[in-house]
Design an enzyme around this catalytic site. Structure first.
Site, PDB file in Angstrom:
ATOM      1  NE  ARG A  80      10.154   4.602   5.972  1.00 26.83           N
ATOM      2  CZ  ARG A  80       9.274   4.423   4.999  1.00 26.83           C
ATOM      3  NH1 ARG A  80       9.204   3.256   4.368  1.00 26.83           N
ATOM      4  NH2 ARG A  80       8.423   5.364   4.667  1.00 26.83           N
ATOM      5  CG  HIS A 237       3.109   4.981  10.306  1.00 31.55           C
ATOM      6  ND1 HIS A 237       3.195   5.288   8.968  1.00 31.55           N
ATOM      7  CD2 HIS A 237       4.133   5.629  10.895  1.00 31.55           C
ATOM      8  CE1 HIS A 237       4.221   6.083   8.762  1.00 31.55           C
ATOM      9  NE2 HIS A 237       4.802   6.307   9.914  1.00 31.55           N
ATOM     10  CB  CYS A 261       1.616  13.004   5.371  1.00 34.51           C
ATOM     11  SG  CYS A 261       1.857  12.300   3.748  1.00 34.51           S
ATOM     12  N   GLY A 262       3.107  15.233   7.825  1.00 37.87           N
ATOM     13  CA  GLY A 262       2.731  16.207   8.857  1.00 37.87           C
ATOM     14  C   GLY A 262       2.323  15.620  10.204  1.00 37.87           C
ATOM     15  CG  ASP A 288       6.735   7.566  13.126  1.00 34.32           C
ATOM     16  OD1 ASP A 288       6.047   7.917  12.139  1.00 34.32           O
ATOM     17  OD2 ASP A 288       7.628   6.707  13.046  1.00 34.32           O
ATOM     18  CG  ASN A 375      13.725  11.280   4.369  1.00 29.79           C
ATOM     19  OD1 ASN A 375      12.776  11.652   5.074  1.00 29.79           O
ATOM     20  ND2 ASN A 375      14.257  10.073   4.480  1.00 29.79           N
ATOM     21  NE  ARG A 377      13.148  11.553   8.018  1.00 31.49           N
ATOM     22  CZ  ARG A 377      12.029  10.846   8.243  1.00 31.49           C
ATOM     23  NH1 ARG A 377      11.517  10.760   9.436  1.00 31.49           N
ATOM     24  NH2 ARG A 377      11.420  10.261   7.236  1.00 31.49           N
ATOM     25  CG  ASN A 504      -4.577  21.119  10.636  1.00 33.49           C
ATOM     26  OD1 ASN A 504      -5.179  21.693   9.731  1.00 33.49           O
ATOM     27  ND2 ASN A 504      -3.391  20.560  10.459  1.00 33.49           N
TER      28      ASN A 504
HETATM   29  C1  OXD Z   1       8.907   7.217   8.264  1.00 34.13           C
HETATM   30  C2  OXD Z   1       9.538   7.734   9.489  1.00 34.13           C
HETATM   31  O1  OXD Z   1       9.593   7.052   7.243  1.00 34.13           O
HETATM   32  O2  OXD Z   1       8.829   7.919  10.482  1.00 34.13           O
HETATM   33  O3  OXD Z   1       7.704   6.947   8.310  1.00 34.13           O
HETATM   34  O4  OXD Z   1      10.766   7.954   9.521  1.00 34.13           O
HETATM   35 MN    MN Z   2       6.806   7.211  10.222  1.00 36.47          MN
END
Ligand code: OXD
Ligand code: MN
Length: 578
Positions: A80, A237, A261-262, A288, A375, A377, A504
């Site tokens: 992004r 988010h 961040c998991g 997400d 990054n 995916r 967790n």
């Molecule tokens: C982000 C994604 O960048 O979910 O937050 O791809």
């Molecule tokens: Mn995201």
């Protein structure tokens, strides 16, 4: 393309406004052909074959990864671009200090100049989609026009795309308009513009997910957060997961963490062995984005507007996320991962094999950096997740028992604390911070304030956004309790204090016990914290580890508190338009 897919310039819909918009865009962008996407398997197959033929998709090993593909982005187009992302409202103050702003007329003129003639030699795809279960009153629809077949096949996984969405749009008459072109993939000619007052998005010059799959960040967060404020709901988010205890009770938790961040790992958590044996289960609703609305019972009811996962591959392993590994073994589109000699996808943290080719297709050489882009995916249907919750399709959503905020913080922030009440919880979310990651271009590892993990995604002024959150605290509201967690704290030697992943669940169990009024808490600096023994220890988890991760240092906390105030003062001083 026009030879294999039917082309209809304006006859693809009975909705005059949609037909007119498609014609107007076609007149501006000058495509060779226009294709209305129906979302069918046959259409998808043809697009995949076409991209295989032109080399934009590489088939992976059919023996180990049936139905899987690799796409390699332009090396300058891998994340992004927050610095090129704008919210274009009539008044600059509506976009707020937290967004880059441009006047709508200027932004339209700039974008339309870029779009003029940009689809010559290409096909224009009309992609109708629905964010959320197709029959849900909480869902919202949009149409993305794009010249990227990669975007089309990804949107088909990430949203309810095709004829059913088009029918809903025709019934409702309203839809978000998203216009996207790859352009020249030139970072100097790249902008992601949002016009919330017009429910319009214009994105040019990038094929990367968050910039190009317009249903995701642009619609489901930036525009939806604006719509949510107007209509009395929240677009966040956040992942959504259900936790079933041995008695069969399921609590749904929504959790906000910044990008990479998991969230995906937490949403698909596999309980530690002792919990599994006792009958605990985890159900994944979303990884997400979460849209929440107060129901008649005063509770917040949530849907995941997405239908798939666009997850970060590096770090995904049998230890960190076994469910994800199973899920992405078939029918998955990989972007910017490395390849083994036998064409299996590979990334750092997966296992100790050595890849043959890096994410750019070069022979792997550690001197060139990581084999997979940090990054990189995977795009995959949510239904392929072994922990997929059938309640993801409930039109009414799921009731949320707890909201969890969290960031990546090497120091200061304890494993978990609970906000004292809703207003304190909003404060905790508003002041959260995290180290930056590779999900956006820019330096990695800087601690920045990222309120509710929405810094890159809130489509309006943060001050208004916090006020909107506070406004939910009305008489009769049955609001979730709010918590903050930190899985990423390190000791002086740089070792993580908490093992994370499946463990967790111990923290989530405490959270559920607090919701149910079964666990005690002590009021400490940050908020309400577990009493000694409050978080369950076990064979593989010593009480000492838990206590260490929970420690609060008074001096650290005072500095944190001072920094929260300072960060906000500076943000407002430097960024509020004159
Ligand atoms: C982000 C994604 O960048 O979910 O937050 O791809
Ligand atoms: Mn995201």
């Amino acid at each position: 393309m026009s030879a294999v897919l039917k082309t209809e310039a304006s006859t693809g819909t009975s909705l005059a406004a949609l037909a007119a918009w498609v014609q107007e865009v076609a007149a501006l962008t000058q495509p060779d052909a226009v294709h209305w996407c129906d979302g069918s398997d046959a259409e998808n197959r043809k697009l995949l074959e076409m991209m295989q033929a032109d080399g934009s998709l590489i088939p992976l090993n059919p023996g180990t990864h049936p139905g899987c593909w690799l796409h390699r982005s332009h090396p300058d187009d891998v994340a992004r671009v927050e610095h090129l992302t704008f919210v274009c409202t009539r008044e600059a103050t509506a976009a707020g200090a937290n967004n880059h702003w441009m006047a709508p007329a200027e932004a339209h003129a700039k974008m339309d100049a870029l779009f003029a003639g940009c689809m010559r030699g290409r096909t224009l795809y009309v992609v109708p989609y629905c964010m959320g279960p197709i029959d849900s009153p909480l869902a919202r629809c949009g149409v993305e026009i794009t010249d990227s077949p990669y975007v089309v096949v990804n949107m088909r996984i990430m949203t309810r795309m095709g004829t059913p969405a088009l029918r809903r749009i025709e019934q409702e008459g309203t839809f978000v308009r998203g216009l996207h072109s790859l352009g020249e993939l030139d970072p100097e000619r790249r902008f992601i513009m949002h016009f919330p007052e017009e429910l319009t998005i214009k994105s040019y010059g990038s094929g990367y997910g968050g910039n190009a799959l317009l249903g995701k960040k642009c619609h489901a967060l930036r525009l939806a957060s604006w719509q949510a404020r107007e209509e009395g709901w929240l677009a966040e988010h956040m992942l959504i997961l259900g936790i079933e205890n041995p008695q069969g009770e399921v609590h749904y938790i929504a959790a906000a963490f910044p990008s990479a961040c998991g969230k995906t790992n937490l949403a698909m958590l596999v309980p530690p062995q002792a919990y599994r044996e006792a009958g605990w289960k985890v159900w994944t609703v979303g990884d997400d984005i979460c849209w929440m609305r107060p129901g008649p019972d005063g509770k917040l009811w949530a849907i995941n507007p997405e239908a798939g996962y666009f997850g970060v591959a590096p770090g995904t392993s049998a230890r960190s996320n076994p469910n994800a590994l199973t899920m992405i073994q078939r029918d998955t589109i990989y972007t910017n991962v490395a390849l083994t000699a036998d064409k299996q996808p590979w990334w750092e943290g997966l296992d100790d094999r050595v890849p043959a080719l890096d994410w750019r297709g070069r022979v792997y050489d550690p001197a060139n950096g990581p084999a997979a882009h940090p990054n990189a995916r995977f795009t995959v249907s949510a239904r392929q997740c072994p922990s997929w919750s059938p309640r993801s399709e409930d039109a009414g959503g799921v009731p949320i028992s707890a909201i969890v905020f969290g960031g990546r913080r090497a120091s200061t922030i304890p494993l978990v604390f609970e906000a004292r009440d809703w207003a304190h919880g909003v404060f905790v979310g508003a002041t959260m911070a995290s180290e930056t990651t590779a999900a956006a271009t820019g330096q990695v590892g800087l601690v920045r304030r990222d309120p509710m993990a929405m810094k890159p995604f809130c489509g309006y002024d943060f001050a208004e956004y916090f006020a909107h959150w506070l406004s939910f605290d009305t008489a009769g509201a049955q609001l979730p309790k709010i918590f903050h967690v930190n899985w990423f704290r390190k000791d002086a030697e740089g070792n993580f204090l908490w093992p994370g992943f499946g463990e967790n669940l111990r923290v989530l169990e405490w959270i559920i016990d607090r919701v149910e009024g079964r666990a005690e808490a002590r009021d400490a600096g940050p908020g309400l914290m577990p009493v000694e023994g409050g978080i369950r220890a076990g064979e593989d988890m010593s009480a000492a580890t838990i206590e260490r991760a929970l420690q609060v240092d008074a001096g650290d906390w005072e500095r944190e508190f001072a920094d929260q105030t300072l960060s906000w003062g500076q943000a407002r001083k430097t960024a509020v338009p004159a």
